[in-house]
Design a protein around this motif. Sequence first.
Motif, PDB file in Angstrom:
ATOM      1  N   ILE A  90       0.793  -0.834   0.392  1.00 32.89           N
ATOM      2  CA  ILE A  90       0.224   0.252  -0.001  1.00 32.89           C
ATOM      3  C   ILE A  90       0.900   1.201  -0.008  1.00 32.89           C
TER       4      ILE A  90
ATOM      5  N   LYS B  42      -2.809   5.964   1.487  1.00 35.40           N
ATOM      6  CA  LYS B  42      -4.995   5.805   2.138  1.00 35.40           C
ATOM      7  C   LYS B  42      -4.838   7.179   1.683  1.00 35.40           C
TER       8      LYS B  42
ATOM      9  N   SER C 222      -8.735   9.716   1.788  1.00 35.99           N
ATOM     10  CA  SER C 222      -9.934  10.082   2.774  1.00 35.99           C
ATOM     11  C   SER C 222     -10.562  10.954   1.363  1.00 35.99           C
TER      12      SER C 222
ATOM     13  N   LYS D 170     -12.914   3.656   1.329  1.00 31.57           N
ATOM     14  CA  LYS D 170     -11.297   3.755   2.072  1.00 31.57           C
ATOM     15  C   LYS D 170     -11.500   3.891   0.048  1.00 31.57           C
TER      16      LYS D 170
ATOM     17  N   LEU E 193      -8.052   2.930  -1.222  1.00 36.76           N
ATOM     18  CA  LEU E 193      -5.943   2.594  -1.477  1.00 36.76           C
ATOM     19  C   LEU E 193      -5.365   2.554  -2.797  1.00 36.76           C
TER      20      LEU E 193
END
Length: 153
Positions: A11, A14, A16, A71, A73
């Motif tokens: 990953i 992330k 949002s 989410k 990612l």
Amino acid sequence: MLLNLKSEEKILFKFSIHWFDMIPNIFLGFILFLMFLPSFSGIKSTYAYLFIIIFCSAPMLSKFVSNFNKKILLTNQRLYIESGFLIKNVQEFPIQEIKNVEITQNLLQKFLGVADVKILFPNTQPLMIQRIIYPANLKEEIFKLLKINLNKV
């Protein structure tokens, strides 16, 4: 989260949704509250007050739960989007299939550091992600990955 990382996948970011996304729902709840405000003088039941408050805050609460459960990612192999509270909706897009990334901002969004991102694919509909925080980072990382993958071919 339903994401299962493949071998050699990690990953990178992330992302949002910004709180700014809740503003229209807050206004809707406030308008509903103002509509019920004249009836407050005639209500004698505590349950009626509670019902009106829950009813008026429902748009804001639903948007909050929706954004909290979304989410986004970016891994070194794909873009992964998971949404939903009771029923999960999962979308996965391989990085190699991304054709272009477009960022659009109005003046208020620019001030808040938020933007709408449109990700274009060769043969499918574009993917719209609205009111994302740090949109330039998403675009930069996708283009870095595309250059890396293009160099390997």
